[in-house]
Design an enzyme around this catalytic site. Sequence first.
Site, mmCIF file in Angstrom:
data_model
loop_
_atom_site.group_PDB
_atom_site.id
_atom_site.type_symbol
_atom_site.label_atom_id
_atom_site.label_comp_id
_atom_site.label_asym_id
_atom_site.label_seq_id
_atom_site.Cartn_x
_atom_site.Cartn_y
_atom_site.Cartn_z
ATOM 1 N N ILE A 158 -10.914 -14.983 -21.869
ATOM 2 C CA ILE A 158 -12.197 -15.349 -22.464
ATOM 3 C C ILE A 158 -12.675 -14.217 -23.367
ATOM 4 O O ILE A 158 -12.965 -13.115 -22.903
ATOM 5 C CB ILE A 158 -13.238 -15.662 -21.370
ATOM 6 C CG1 ILE A 158 -12.675 -16.713 -20.400
ATOM 7 C CG2 ILE A 158 -14.536 -16.121 -21.996
ATOM 8 C CD1 ILE A 158 -12.191 -17.994 -21.054
ATOM 9 N N GLU A 159 -12.757 -14.506 -24.655
ATOM 10 C CA GLU A 159 -13.115 -13.488 -25.644
ATOM 11 C C GLU A 159 -14.297 -13.920 -26.505
ATOM 12 O O GLU A 159 -14.470 -13.449 -27.629
ATOM 13 C CB GLU A 159 -11.897 -13.159 -26.508
ATOM 14 C CG GLU A 159 -10.706 -12.655 -25.695
ATOM 15 C CD GLU A 159 -9.547 -12.196 -26.532
ATOM 16 O OE1 GLU A 159 -9.782 -11.683 -27.640
ATOM 17 O OE2 GLU A 159 -8.387 -12.354 -26.088
#
Length: 300
Positions: A158-159
């Site tokens: 998750i970025e």
Amino acid sequence: MGFARLIYVALFCPSLISPTTAFDLSCNTNYVSYYGQNSARNQKSLGAYCQDAIEDVIVLSFMDGFPNIDLNFANACETTFDSSHILHCPNMAADIKSCQSGGKVVLLSLGGASGAYSFSSDEDGRGFAETVWNKFFRGSDPQRPFDDAVLDGIDLDIEGGSTTGYAAFIEQLRSHYKSDPSKRYYIASAPQCPFPDAYLGPVLNSAWFDMVFVQFYNNYCSLNAFPNWFNFNDWDNWAKTQSVNKGVKVFIGAPGASSAASYGYVDGATLQRIYESVRATYSSLGGVMTWDVSQARTSG
């Protein structure tokens, strides 16, 4: 010597005596590769990489859109179900089963550096766990991207977006995992090395993870900052004092080639020295992760 020696050492792990021996998470010499983005522009089939005895975990990347599912595996799969945008990948399905028959673990990575993904609520996260179980695990769905192949778990890379819903997603998915005692399923994540991770920090502290593939590149704490700013100690301390799962394994995430990251690449000999130092110091070490398999194989 260099990186090849790291692989040679790994072969002495009891879980890796032969290519058909099952993956053993308790080993600190496991080797993880991300597959699917063809970043070196010469990506082979998934099955071709799984023929290599050194692979322990293959992470399929990415489901870069959710909860409205969008899958992207570059040249590995470009066909969709009729009247649908969802990929249908029978060749990858056959390769997944072949990988698993050789003792490899195959995960699906959700997220990535680009794409549109987030949950609006915990309910949203729990509902999406149902979708993922039905499409990729033991559930039933008319559009299963990998047909009857059953994956071994998920990875959260998750970025972007918020932290909402991920802990609920994991909790619900793990409830399905428990319903199937026939195999072991995993939850992994790929935070960036600054601690705590900007996007996954609260989730890492509130949900169960089996493996954490820390990206030690593109940041001040990258591999090429060893030993001054390289912060495996922060992650080891998290694993032992803050993680829900006190047996969680932390992996050294490395770029597979100088072109695989903007910053942080080190050559094989340097990576070997860092790995040996970490292995001698930190019991949470699970092994090495590389981004991505096409880059690593091209660089050697």
